[in-house]
Design a protein around this motif. Sequence first.
Motif, PDB file in Angstrom:
ATOM      1  N   TYR A  33       0.839  -1.196   0.000  1.00 15.91           N
ATOM      2  CA  TYR A  33       0.000   0.000   0.000  1.00 15.91           C
ATOM      3  C   TYR A  33       0.876   1.248   0.000  1.00 15.91           C
ATOM      4  O   TYR A  33       1.922   1.284   0.640  1.00 15.91           O
ATOM      5  CB  TYR A  33      -0.880   0.043   1.251  1.00 15.91           C
ATOM      6  N   TYR A  35       0.479   5.317   0.999  1.00 12.23           N
ATOM      7  CA  TYR A  35      -0.304   6.352   1.654  1.00 12.23           C
ATOM      8  C   TYR A  35       0.482   7.663   1.581  1.00 12.23           C
ATOM      9  O   TYR A  35       1.702   7.669   1.434  1.00 12.23           O
ATOM     10  CB  TYR A  35      -0.545   6.015   3.138  1.00 12.23           C
ATOM     11  N   GLN A  37       0.963  11.421   3.679  1.00 18.45           N
ATOM     12  CA  GLN A  37       0.694  12.162   4.917  1.00 18.45           C
ATOM     13  C   GLN A  37       1.114  13.606   4.719  1.00 18.45           C
ATOM     14  O   GLN A  37       2.312  13.910   4.710  1.00 18.45           O
ATOM     15  CB  GLN A  37       1.451  11.523   6.085  1.00 18.45           C
ATOM     16  N   GLN A  41      -2.717  16.707   8.134  1.00 17.65           N
ATOM     17  CA  GLN A  41      -3.759  15.831   7.599  1.00 17.65           C
ATOM     18  C   GLN A  41      -3.518  14.399   8.059  1.00 17.65           C
ATOM     19  O   GLN A  41      -2.411  14.014   8.416  1.00 17.65           O
ATOM     20  CB  GLN A  41      -3.758  15.873   6.068  1.00 17.65           C
ATOM     21  N   GLY A  42      -4.569  13.623   8.022  1.00 17.01           N
ATOM     22  CA  GLY A  42      -4.421  12.202   8.297  1.00 17.01           C
ATOM     23  C   GLY A  42      -3.792  11.491   7.125  1.00 17.01           C
ATOM     24  O   GLY A  42      -3.672  12.049   6.033  1.00 17.01           O
ATOM     25  N   LEU A  43      -3.378  10.258   7.348  1.00 17.63           N
ATOM     26  CA  LEU A  43      -2.850   9.467   6.244  1.00 17.63           C
ATOM     27  C   LEU A  43      -3.940   9.250   5.210  1.00 17.63           C
ATOM     28  O   LEU A  43      -5.082   8.905   5.540  1.00 17.63           O
ATOM     29  CB  LEU A  43      -2.355   8.102   6.745  1.00 17.63           C
ATOM     30  N   PHE A  45      -4.996   7.270   1.679  1.00 15.60           N
ATOM     31  CA  PHE A  45      -4.726   6.119   0.815  1.00 15.60           C
ATOM     32  C   PHE A  45      -4.505   6.576  -0.628  1.00 15.60           C
ATOM     33  O   PHE A  45      -5.250   7.423  -1.146  1.00 15.60           O
ATOM     34  CB  PHE A  45      -5.906   5.150   0.881  1.00 15.60           C
ATOM     35  N   LEU A  91       4.251   7.272   2.435  1.00 15.28           N
ATOM     36  CA  LEU A  91       4.471   6.085   3.252  1.00 15.28           C
ATOM     37  C   LEU A  91       4.052   4.828   2.496  1.00 15.28           C
ATOM     38  O   LEU A  91       3.007   4.794   1.843  1.00 15.28           O
ATOM     39  CB  LEU A  91       3.667   6.176   4.551  1.00 15.28           C
ATOM     40  N   PHE A 105       4.426  -0.345   8.299  1.00 14.82           N
ATOM     41  CA  PHE A 105       4.832   0.816   7.524  1.00 14.82           C
ATOM     42  C   PHE A 105       6.342   0.966   7.463  1.00 14.82           C
ATOM     43  O   PHE A 105       7.066   0.603   8.398  1.00 14.82           O
ATOM     44  CB  PHE A 105       4.256   2.097   8.151  1.00 14.82           C
ATOM     45  N   GLY A 106       6.792   1.576   6.363  1.00 19.12           N
ATOM     46  CA  GLY A 106       8.158   2.052   6.287  1.00 19.12           C
ATOM     47  C   GLY A 106       8.251   3.418   6.945  1.00 19.12           C
ATOM     48  O   GLY A 106       7.259   3.975   7.416  1.00 19.12           O
ATOM     49  N   ALA A 107       9.473   3.968   6.929  1.00 24.45           N
ATOM     50  CA  ALA A 107       9.709   5.264   7.572  1.00 24.45           C
ATOM     51  C   ALA A 107       9.252   6.426   6.713  1.00 24.45           C
ATOM     52  O   ALA A 107       9.157   7.557   7.196  1.00 24.45           O
ATOM     53  CB  ALA A 107      11.181   5.415   7.922  1.00 24.45           C
TER      54      ALA A 107
ATOM     55  N   GLY B  41       9.492  11.536  12.277  1.00 27.14           N
ATOM     56  CA  GLY B  41      10.418  11.013  11.277  1.00 27.14           C
ATOM     57  C   GLY B  41      10.308   9.518  11.036  1.00 27.14           C
ATOM     58  O   GLY B  41      11.122   8.949  10.306  1.00 27.14           O
ATOM     59  N   LYS B  42       9.318   8.887  11.638  1.00 32.26           N
ATOM     60  CA  LYS B  42       9.152   7.441  11.478  1.00 32.26           C
ATOM     61  C   LYS B  42       7.748   7.118  10.960  1.00 32.26           C
ATOM     62  O   LYS B  42       6.842   7.936  11.021  1.00 32.26           O
ATOM     63  CB  LYS B  42       9.390   6.722  12.798  1.00 32.26           C
ATOM     64  N   GLY B  43       7.591   5.889  10.462  1.00 26.80           N
ATOM     65  CA  GLY B  43       6.277   5.450  10.047  1.00 26.80           C
ATOM     66  C   GLY B  43       5.455   5.011  11.233  1.00 26.80           C
ATOM     67  O   GLY B  43       5.980   4.755  12.316  1.00 26.80           O
ATOM     68  N   PRO B  44       4.135   4.924  11.056  1.00 26.21           N
ATOM     69  CA  PRO B  44       3.274   4.458  12.145  1.00 26.21           C
ATOM     70  C   PRO B  44       3.638   3.037  12.576  1.00 26.21           C
ATOM     71  O   PRO B  44       3.949   2.191  11.745  1.00 26.21           O
ATOM     72  CB  PRO B  44       1.874   4.501  11.522  1.00 26.21           C
ATOM     73  N   PHE B 101      -7.816   6.996   8.095  1.00 28.66           N
ATOM     74  CA  PHE B 101      -7.122   7.476   9.282  1.00 28.66           C
ATOM     75  C   PHE B 101      -7.701   8.785   9.787  1.00 28.66           C
ATOM     76  O   PHE B 101      -8.149   9.636   9.008  1.00 28.66           O
ATOM     77  CB  PHE B 101      -5.639   7.711   8.973  1.00 28.66           C
ATOM     78  N   GLY B 102      -7.654   8.957  11.107  1.00 29.88           N
ATOM     79  CA  GLY B 102      -7.868  10.258  11.700  1.00 29.88           C
ATOM     80  C   GLY B 102      -6.590  11.089  11.626  1.00 29.88           C
ATOM     81  O   GLY B 102      -5.551  10.596  11.179  1.00 29.88           O
ATOM     82  N   ARG B 103      -6.677  12.336  12.068  1.00 26.50           N
ATOM     83  CA  ARG B 103      -5.511  13.234  11.986  1.00 26.50           C
ATOM     84  C   ARG B 103      -4.537  13.028  13.140  1.00 26.50           C
ATOM     85  O   ARG B 103      -3.442  13.589  13.121  1.00 26.50           O
ATOM     86  CB  ARG B 103      -5.968  14.690  11.926  1.00 26.50           C
TER      87      ARG B 103
END
Lengths: 114, 111
Positions: A33, A35, A37, A41-43, A45, A91, A105-107, B41-44, B101-103
């Motif tokens: 996937y 995404y 960001q 804002q939220g992530l 898709f 992401l 997820f990746g970074a 700086g990182k992913g979820p 996702f939410g914010r």
Amino acid sequence: GAGVSQSPSNKVTEKGKDVELRCDPISGHTALYWYRQSLGQGLEFLIYFQGNSAPDKSGLPSDRFSAERTGGSVSTLTIQRTQQEDSAVYLCASIRESGANVLTFGAGSRLTVL
Amino acid sequence: EDQVTQSPEALRLQEGESSSLNCSYTVSGLRGLFWYRQDPGKGPEFLFTLYSAGEEKEKERLKATLTKKESFLHITAPKPEDSATYLCAVQAGSTLGRLYFGRGTQLTVWP
């Protein structure tokens, strides 16, 4: 690999240039996937791959955005003729689709369009 | 139209001061509600999945609960290392990783 790997981690480009963002998912994860960001804002898709096919591209914001996946592994997200509103963190995430259905997820790749 | 709303946007707690984060959702046919933690700086990073009203899950100082309209992430006696942005997401369709996702809530815990 042990985790989802994305490159570059940071990309600064000029408006109008094309950029490619790469994602290397966890070995054995069949679904991938993308995404986005954006600040505040939220992530959001963008697109999803099952193997090398993209059953859902509904989140791609314009025809300047495209993505492909090869060998059921690495994926590339391409943004053509970048605009300032494309600035965001992109992401990538992968999932095994058997057992726990948890996205890993990746970074992310931070894109800044000047 | 927002399907997932998180509150508050930001929360500052003193170390040891317990509190709760809220996630309200409006999707029909909920397939799963997810909590993630994101450091700068990182992913979820995945924390919990909840599937049905009344379900609860715990991990260290965190406890997630779910009702038919919202979820809470309770933080008991937080420590500075709990500082992060906490994201809530829902799966409404059959595609496993297609989440809304939410914010997020930005949590800061000070010593």
